[in-house]
Design a protein around this motif. Structure first.
Motif, PDB file in Angstrom:
ATOM      1  N   ASP A 141     -11.665  12.524   2.175  1.00 16.20           N
ATOM      2  CA  ASP A 141     -12.073  14.244   1.718  1.00 16.20           C
ATOM      3  C   ASP A 141     -13.378  14.978   1.813  1.00 16.20           C
ATOM      4  O   ASP A 141     -13.925  13.466   2.108  1.00 16.20           O
ATOM      5  CB  ASP A 141     -10.747  14.017  -0.176  1.00 16.20           C
ATOM      6  N   ALA A 142     -13.143  15.489   1.607  1.00 14.65           N
ATOM      7  CA  ALA A 142     -14.532  16.601   2.325  1.00 14.65           C
ATOM      8  C   ALA A 142     -15.785  16.325   1.613  1.00 14.65           C
ATOM      9  O   ALA A 142     -16.543  16.219   1.901  1.00 14.65           O
ATOM     10  CB  ALA A 142     -13.747  18.252   2.006  1.00 14.65           C
ATOM     11  N   ASP A 143     -15.097  16.116   0.426  1.00 16.72           N
ATOM     12  CA  ASP A 143     -16.148  15.047  -0.767  1.00 16.72           C
ATOM     13  C   ASP A 143     -16.667  13.966  -0.770  1.00 16.72           C
ATOM     14  O   ASP A 143     -17.516  13.010  -1.264  1.00 16.72           O
ATOM     15  CB  ASP A 143     -15.506  15.250  -2.085  1.00 16.72           C
ATOM     16  N   PHE A 144     -16.066  13.807   0.439  1.00 20.90           N
ATOM     17  CA  PHE A 144     -16.177  11.854   0.672  1.00 20.90           C
ATOM     18  C   PHE A 144     -16.573  10.828  -0.155  1.00 20.90           C
ATOM     19  O   PHE A 144     -16.927  10.424  -0.362  1.00 20.90           O
ATOM     20  CB  PHE A 144     -18.111  11.989   0.694  1.00 20.90           C
ATOM     21  N   ARG A 145     -14.749  10.766  -0.623  1.00 17.92           N
ATOM     22  CA  ARG A 145     -13.988  10.219  -1.610  1.00 17.92           C
ATOM     23  C   ARG A 145     -12.957   9.190  -0.741  1.00 17.92           C
ATOM     24  O   ARG A 145     -12.606  10.100  -0.161  1.00 17.92           O
ATOM     25  CB  ARG A 145     -13.774  10.293  -3.111  1.00 17.92           C
ATOM     26  N   LEU A 146     -13.290   7.903  -0.982  1.00 18.40           N
ATOM     27  CA  LEU A 146     -12.209   7.773  -0.607  1.00 18.40           C
ATOM     28  C   LEU A 146     -11.070   7.512  -1.136  1.00 18.40           C
ATOM     29  O   LEU A 146     -10.950   7.851  -1.998  1.00 18.40           O
ATOM     30  CB  LEU A 146     -12.592   6.011  -0.296  1.00 18.40           C
ATOM     31  N   HIS A 147      -9.667   7.524  -0.456  1.00 17.25           N
ATOM     32  CA  HIS A 147      -8.444   7.518  -1.001  1.00 17.25           C
ATOM     33  C   HIS A 147      -7.686   6.469  -0.794  1.00 17.25           C
ATOM     34  O   HIS A 147      -7.050   6.131   0.381  1.00 17.25           O
ATOM     35  CB  HIS A 147      -7.698   8.443  -0.801  1.00 17.25           C
ATOM     36  N   GLU A 148      -6.901   6.230  -1.151  1.00 15.59           N
ATOM     37  CA  GLU A 148      -5.952   4.761  -1.145  1.00 15.59           C
ATOM     38  C   GLU A 148      -4.826   4.940  -1.655  1.00 15.59           C
ATOM     39  O   GLU A 148      -4.032   5.561  -1.945  1.00 15.59           O
ATOM     40  CB  GLU A 148      -6.350   3.130  -1.881  1.00 15.59           C
ATOM     41  N   ASN A 149      -3.476   4.864   0.177  1.00 15.99           N
ATOM     42  CA  ASN A 149      -2.139   5.096  -0.134  1.00 15.99           C
ATOM     43  C   ASN A 149      -1.590   4.124   0.708  1.00 15.99           C
ATOM     44  O   ASN A 149      -1.871   2.927   0.783  1.00 15.99           O
ATOM     45  CB  ASN A 149      -2.035   6.612   0.464  1.00 15.99           C
ATOM     46  N   GLY A 150      -0.360   4.350   1.197  1.00 14.92           N
ATOM     47  CA  GLY A 150       0.986   2.421   1.082  1.00 14.92           C
ATOM     48  C   GLY A 150       0.257   2.489   2.461  1.00 14.92           C
ATOM     49  O   GLY A 150       0.431   1.089   3.259  1.00 14.92           O
ATOM     50  N   LEU A 151       0.214   3.393   3.537  1.00 12.41           N
ATOM     51  CA  LEU A 151      -1.070   3.712   4.686  1.00 12.41           C
ATOM     52  C   LEU A 151      -1.913   2.845   5.152  1.00 12.41           C
ATOM     53  O   LEU A 151      -1.818   2.055   5.576  1.00 12.41           O
ATOM     54  CB  LEU A 151      -0.920   5.085   5.159  1.00 12.41           C
ATOM     55  N   THR A 152      -3.059   3.297   4.379  1.00 10.43           N
ATOM     56  CA  THR A 152      -4.428   2.254   3.680  1.00 10.43           C
ATOM     57  C   THR A 152      -4.059   1.120   3.983  1.00 10.43           C
ATOM     58  O   THR A 152      -4.400  -0.556   4.671  1.00 10.43           O
ATOM     59  CB  THR A 152      -5.156   3.010   3.269  1.00 10.43           C
ATOM     60  N   LYS A 153      -3.379   0.817   2.656  1.00 17.64           N
ATOM     61  CA  LYS A 153      -2.343  -1.013   2.156  1.00 17.64           C
ATOM     62  C   LYS A 153      -2.084  -1.634   3.200  1.00 17.64           C
ATOM     63  O   LYS A 153      -2.106  -2.537   3.663  1.00 17.64           O
ATOM     64  CB  LYS A 153      -1.760  -0.960   1.181  1.00 17.64           C
ATOM     65  N   GLU A 154      -1.010  -0.895   4.016  1.00 19.23           N
ATOM     66  CA  GLU A 154      -0.208  -1.680   4.825  1.00 19.23           C
ATOM     67  C   GLU A 154      -1.250  -2.378   6.526  1.00 19.23           C
ATOM     68  O   GLU A 154      -1.364  -3.345   6.786  1.00 19.23           O
ATOM     69  CB  GLU A 154       0.812  -1.010   5.766  1.00 19.23           C
ATOM     70  N   LEU A 155      -1.975  -0.990   6.169  1.00 21.27           N
ATOM     71  CA  LEU A 155      -3.560  -1.447   7.957  1.00 21.27           C
ATOM     72  C   LEU A 155      -4.092  -2.629   7.332  1.00 21.27           C
ATOM     73  O   LEU A 155      -5.399  -2.428   8.477  1.00 21.27           O
ATOM     74  CB  LEU A 155      -3.999  -0.471   8.247  1.00 21.27           C
ATOM     75  N   ARG A 156      -4.325  -2.481   5.871  1.00 20.55           N
ATOM     76  CA  ARG A 156      -5.779  -3.954   5.111  1.00 20.55           C
ATOM     77  C   ARG A 156      -6.434  -4.541   6.224  1.00 20.55           C
ATOM     78  O   ARG A 156      -5.214  -5.402   6.071  1.00 20.55           O
ATOM     79  CB  ARG A 156      -5.906  -3.494   4.232  1.00 20.55           C
ATOM     80  N   GLY A 157      -7.198  -5.066   7.515  1.00 16.34           N
ATOM     81  CA  GLY A 157      -6.742  -6.269   7.849  1.00 16.34           C
ATOM     82  C   GLY A 157      -6.784  -6.102   9.507  1.00 16.34           C
ATOM     83  O   GLY A 157      -7.018  -6.959  10.093  1.00 16.34           O
ATOM     84  N   LYS A 158      -6.361  -4.577   9.911  1.00 16.83           N
ATOM     85  CA  LYS A 158      -6.068  -4.681  10.733  1.00 16.83           C
ATOM     86  C   LYS A 158      -6.237  -4.092  11.865  1.00 16.83           C
ATOM     87  O   LYS A 158      -7.412  -2.953  10.884  1.00 16.83           O
ATOM     88  CB  LYS A 158      -4.313  -3.779  10.868  1.00 16.83           C
ATOM     89  N   ARG A 159      -6.343  -3.508  13.028  1.00 23.58           N
ATOM     90  CA  ARG A 159      -7.224  -3.306  14.285  1.00 23.58           C
ATOM     91  C   ARG A 159      -6.811  -2.054  14.392  1.00 23.58           C
ATOM     92  O   ARG A 159      -5.896  -1.881  14.943  1.00 23.58           O
ATOM     93  CB  ARG A 159      -6.921  -4.110  15.422  1.00 23.58           C
ATOM     94  N   VAL A 160      -7.630  -0.704  13.738  1.00 22.91           N
ATOM     95  CA  VAL A 160      -6.913   0.719  14.934  1.00 22.91           C
ATOM     96  C   VAL A 160      -7.798   1.192  15.339  1.00 22.91           C
ATOM     97  O   VAL A 160      -8.606   1.323  15.751  1.00 22.91           O
ATOM     98  CB  VAL A 160      -7.498   1.430  13.475  1.00 22.91           C
ATOM     99  N   ARG A 161      -7.139   1.390  17.147  1.00 18.49           N
ATOM    100  CA  ARG A 161      -7.801   1.606  17.982  1.00 18.49           C
ATOM    101  C   ARG A 161      -8.113   3.495  18.285  1.00 18.49           C
ATOM    102  O   ARG A 161      -8.667   3.510  19.195  1.00 18.49           O
ATOM    103  CB  ARG A 161      -7.219   1.122  19.334  1.00 18.49           C
TER     104      ARG A 161
END
Length: 986
Positions: free
Chosen positions: A361-381
């Protein structure tokens, strides 16, 4: 409705789980940190205090000594000629007169005065003031100090105690002047005291400090007195210093406050035992996390360029300065990872890496949801946002292409949904709202949630790996391939292929950008760019900036400029200048501006709505604002660290007087700009010796050497530039005077030539007066006198060049032996001897610095050396007693083929005597060992003479010399022709 969906998406993200709060790392993410310790130049793992003096040097007080930093090296002061005689240093202070005061742990107080020498201040108390912990200057210029045994001041006689009653021997930790005539101090017992007019006026004890323990004190620009506390936090005592209304101000996370420091922007820094923090102008506290120092932080100081120096008594010295790039990974505390795509939209930052997707977010806090969990370890181009607010994420995995709707819903497009491949490189929205997606097996068009068309081999593509795409105003789709050039597809379905044959720089098309104004396409092809017009004709442009691995992205930059993203960084130029064929001005942002890694190949970078540009690198994500980057325009300071004359060192000299016999002058210069010292540039010239200005970086200008300077007056002129090109205010000039050696004095030179003329006159007179004597006796006596006179002159010539001692005599003897072999008359041999003996007389006029230089001469120096033949001919031109005596000096460097100097004479145009001396001179050069070579062997010498016969040498004379050498008639090894017959000399 659209706004509703956008807000819903943001709400969806914010409901996700924060991974960690990293706001404390944001501050240092915009700074470059450099740590100096035992392993990186400081020579110790502890530092007590740091200060930059008015001349630009940075000084460090350490228990291991006093050090001075000049952007290259830390110089340690320890007794000797510097005058500093202490093993440790505890505190530093510069007074209004630019004198540096150094408090030590073992030998009291020192002051550095004009001339750079330290002076020890005598302790009038008999040794009570050995340990000095603080120094300050009163309003009237009096220097006050705090020690392990009370407070004192500096008088003309030495260190004098100021009575404090029962606090006389208190251990004083800190001392400041309040600007109103008061001197405030803090004791180790945690009390605060105030002196005025040399007397104790106030003592503030623990109860008055609300039972807090004071540890340091500062007078803020607001007029308030702040007291740092050992428990953490600080007390504000108000403008009058009254403790009764003290306000406690916490420093969350920090304990053991060692120092409070106000910077040039009004921020109040807090140094503590367990870290570093800062109050803003409204006294809102912020803990600074991520610093390379985090323990026992003692002091902080801001230098004249705005950089900060921080000391730790356990970890060393830290320097941090503002970068032009922000390290987003540092701000988010993400591990290094290859980053391929970044998109800032709706207050959120999407980061695509080889390890997955990150959301912040704008305060440079990381967030995790279903999408980030699905793509964990996968290459995003690739990540884009379309006109409907949907986020499209291209992955190189079984997840394929993912569409995130504004309400948070996910839809996948893979082979099962009609895609040519699950490995998706990019997605792009077309003007009609369709989405084109490229893969390693072709491209697809998505409309209404379905794949409606595929471009592959059956469609006419000869290369299926699609690296880039763009669309023109008429709806034509362009697909850039990995080796097959560009394929265009019109709305009517007509496909056309464009390659290098059409003017493209290469057939690997990394990126394309449609230029609506020009109606063409900018194409990244190899290490350059091309522009393909609406007719499909392309022309390439040379890029003058450093690009080694290709141009990975092309963007519309600020103010209509073309923005190229290459492996080296960001490069901007005016597109109209490029298209007009003009020499475009390029602006680059690379490593020197703080980019800490190489740009990721074929990455997808983007602007946010506020001008920040997110740049993907092989180790993380960086942010930069190209349109608002501030260069360091502070003029750098210049210093001459030292000048060494034959081992004698002169520290920070203003003028140098060299004795006439001095051989070597070594200069150590420095450009004191610390923000980016690796790119500092110095320019220098020794006026009076050289006409050209020399240029070098910080390392190059730290060891400049001049040898065998002729006597005279010189001026060292030194100017410099910082890493951003800002010039020093004015050049630094040092006067250097070298006494003339006796043989350089004009009167000595005149006397030499007068003596030569008188000698020749006397010899001539003697010759004619003895004419009536028997011819043999007359010739013998004349030969002896001439031999002695000319031998003395030859010795004088050889004395100018100690590397060729005896050269003139040997050449004369070789010439006579050669002349005898050629059948010359006895009279001609006599003349030949003297002519050869003086063939190098012109070297008298060549500077010693060139004549005695052991290394190879430069082109300019060799041109000066070549003038000795002209000088020699001129010197001997008026001597008529010996025929052709001037010809030997003037023409012995002419070559038989006409390529010699100085006249370029050819063949028999060269006087015979000069042709003989040419061979003899070459023989001695090869047969004699010099400092830069060993003597050559006989067979090598013979082969060189034969090889150069007809080129350098007269063939007949060369053949005669070879015959002499082969027969053994002429000895050249072991001794200088000591077996030559007596008749070999007159």
């Amino acid at each position: 409705m659209r706004k509703f969906f956008q807000m819903a998406a943001i709400f969806f993200i914010l409901l996700s789980t924060p991974v960690q709060a990293c706001a404390d790392h944001v501050f240092l993410s915009e700074y470059k940190q450099t740590l100096f310790n035992l392993g990186s130049g400081l020579g110790a793992d502890e530092a007590n205090d740091v200060l930059q003096t008015a001349d630009g040097y940075v000084w460090v007080a350490s228990y291991s000594g006093l050090l001075r930093y000049d952007c290259t090296d830390f110089l340690r002061f320890a007794g000797g000629r510097s005058g500093f005689a202490a093993k440790s240093a505890t505190t530093l202070y510069e007074d209004r007169g630019s004198r540096l005061w150094v408090g030590t742990n073992d030998n009291g107080l020192f002051v550095r005065e004009e001339g750079g020498k330290f002076r020890h201040i005598p302790d009038l108390t008999g040794g009570h003031f050995n340990t000095i912990r603080a120094v300050t200057e009163g309003r009237d210029g009096t220097i006050y100090f705090g020690s392990a045994s009370g407070v004192g001041r500096v008088t003309r006689e030495g260190l004098e105690r100021i009575p404090l009653g029962d606090m006389d021997t208190a251990f004083v930790l800190d001392l400041i002047c309040d600007g109103e005539g008061g001197i405030w101090g803090v004791t180790r017992a945690g009390e605060v005291f105030v002196l005025k007019d040399g007397e104790l006026r106030r003592r503030i004890t623990a109860p008055e400090l609300r039972d807090h323990t004071a540890q340091c004190v500062i007078r803020h620009s607001s007029g308030r007195i702040f007291v740092g506390l050992s428990e953490g936090g600080m007390l504000s005592l108000g403008a009058d210093g009254a403790a009764r209304n003290a306000e406690y101000i916490p420093t969350p996370g920090l304990e053991g406050i060692n120092d409070l420091y106000e910077d040039s922007d009004g921020y109040l820094w807090v140094c503590a035992d367990n870290g570093l923090g800062r109050f803003d102008k409204e006294l809102k506290f912020r803990l600074i996390e991520g610093a390379l120092l985090n323990s026992s932080i003692e002091r902080i100081f801001q230098d004249y360029e705005g950089g900060f120096w921080v000391t730790s008594s356990r970890q060393g010295l830290l320097y941090f300065t503002k970068n032009k790039f922000m390290d987003v990974n540092f701000a988010l505390q993400l591990p290094p990872a290859v980053t391929n795509a970044a998109l800032a939209v709706g207050g959120l930052l999407y980061i695509g890496t080889d390890e997955g997707l990150y959301l912040a977010d704008a305060d440079f806090r990381l967030h995790e949801n279903g999408l980030t969990k699905e793509l964990r370890g996968k290459r995003v181009r690739n990540i884009i946002r379309d006109s409907r607010g949907r986020i499209w994420i291209s992955t190189f995995s079984e997840s394929g292409l993912i569409c995130v709707s504004p309400d948070g819903g996910l839809k996948h497009y893979r082979r099962a949904e009609g895609m040519p491949d699950d490995k998706v490189r990019l997605a792009m929205e077309l003007t009609n709202g369709d989405i084109v997606a490229s893969t390693n097996s072709g491209a697809a068009i998505i409309r209404g949630g379905k794949v409606i068309r595929v471009f592959d081999g059956e469609s006419g593509l000869t290369n299926l790996t699609i690296l880039s795409a763009c669309e023109s105003n008429d709806g034509t789709l362009y697909l850039g391939t990995d080796g097959g050039g560009i394929f265009s597809v019109t709305r009517g379905g007509v496909m056309t292929n464009y390659t290098k044959a059409d003017g493209l720089g290469a057939d690997v098309i990394l990126r394309m950008l449609y230029d609506a104004e020009e109606g063409g396409i900018w194409v990244s092809a190899g290490n350059g760019i091309s522009f393909m017009d609406r007719d499909g004709k392309a022309r390439s442009f040379k890029i003058p900036v450093r690009v080694s691995s290709g141009i990975f992205d092309i963007k519309n930059g600020p103010h209509g400029r073309l923005m190229l993203i290459a492996d080296t960084g960001i490069h901007l130029a005016d597109r109209k200048e490029l298209l007009a064929g003009k020499e475009a001005h390029w602006t680059s942002f690379m490593r020197r501006e703080g980019l800490g890694s190489t740009v990721t190949p074929n990455s997808w970078n983007s602007f946010d709505g506020r001008g920040s540009f997110y740049l993907c690198s092989t180790s993380g994500l960086y942010a930069v604002v190209p349109d608002r980057i501030e260069k360091n325009n502070v003029r750098p300071k210049l210093v001459v660290n030292k000048i060494i004359v034959d081992g004698t060192v002169y520290e920070n000299p203003k003028r140098i007087d060299m004795p006439g016999g001095a051989k070597r002058l070594t200069v150590d210069l420095a450009v004191l700009s610390f923000t980016n010292p690796g790119y500092n540039v110095g320019e220098y010239r020794l006026e009076g010796f050289e006409d050209e200005t020399n240029t070098g970086n910080q390392q190059d200008i730290s060891n400049i050497s001049y040898t065998n300077l002729p006597g005279g007056s010189y001026t060292l002129i030194f100017s410099g530039f910082n890493g951003d090109g800002a010039a020093s205010e004015k050049p630094l000039e040092i006067s250097i005077i070298k006494e003339k050696a006796f043989y350089e004095e004009p009167v000595v030179i005149v006397l030499f030539f007068l003596s030569l003329a008188a000698l020749i006159f006397l010899l001539t007179r003697y010759y004619y007066r003895r004419r009536s004597l028997k011819l043999e006796r007359r010739q013998e006596e004349l030969r002896a006198i001439l031999a002695q006179a000319f031998a003395a002159i030859a010795d004088t010539i050889d004395a100018k060049d100690p590397y060729t001692s005896g050269h003139s005599t040997r050449v004369a003897k070789y010439s006579v032996a050669l002349g005898r072999k050629l059948g010359f008359s006895k009279e001609y041999l006599d003349n030949l001897y003297y002519t050869a003996l003086l063939h190098d007389i012109g070297k008298i006029g060549i500077p010693d610095s060139i004549l005695n230089k052991p290394e190879r001469l430069t082109d300019e120096e060799f041109e000066i050396m070549k003038r000795h033949v002209v000088k020699g001919g001129n010197i001997l031109s008026n001597i008529t007693i010996i025929d052709e005596i001037k010809n030997g000096a003037a023409y012995h460097h002419e070559r038989y083929d006409g390529t010699g100097y100085s006249k370029g004479l050819k063949g028999e145009e060269i006087p015979l005597v000069a042709r003989v001396i040419c061979v003899a001179d070459a023989l001695d050069a090869m047969a004699t060992a010099r400092t830069y070579k060993t003597a050559c062997g006989l067979e090598y010498i013979i082969s060189e003479i034969e090889k150069n016969s007809g080129r350098q040498f007269d063939p007949a004379i060369a053949a005669a010399m070879v015959a002499l050498l082969r027969s053994g008639e002429l000895k050249i090894f072991g001794e200088p022709l000591n077996d030559t017959k007596d008749e070999d000399k007159p």
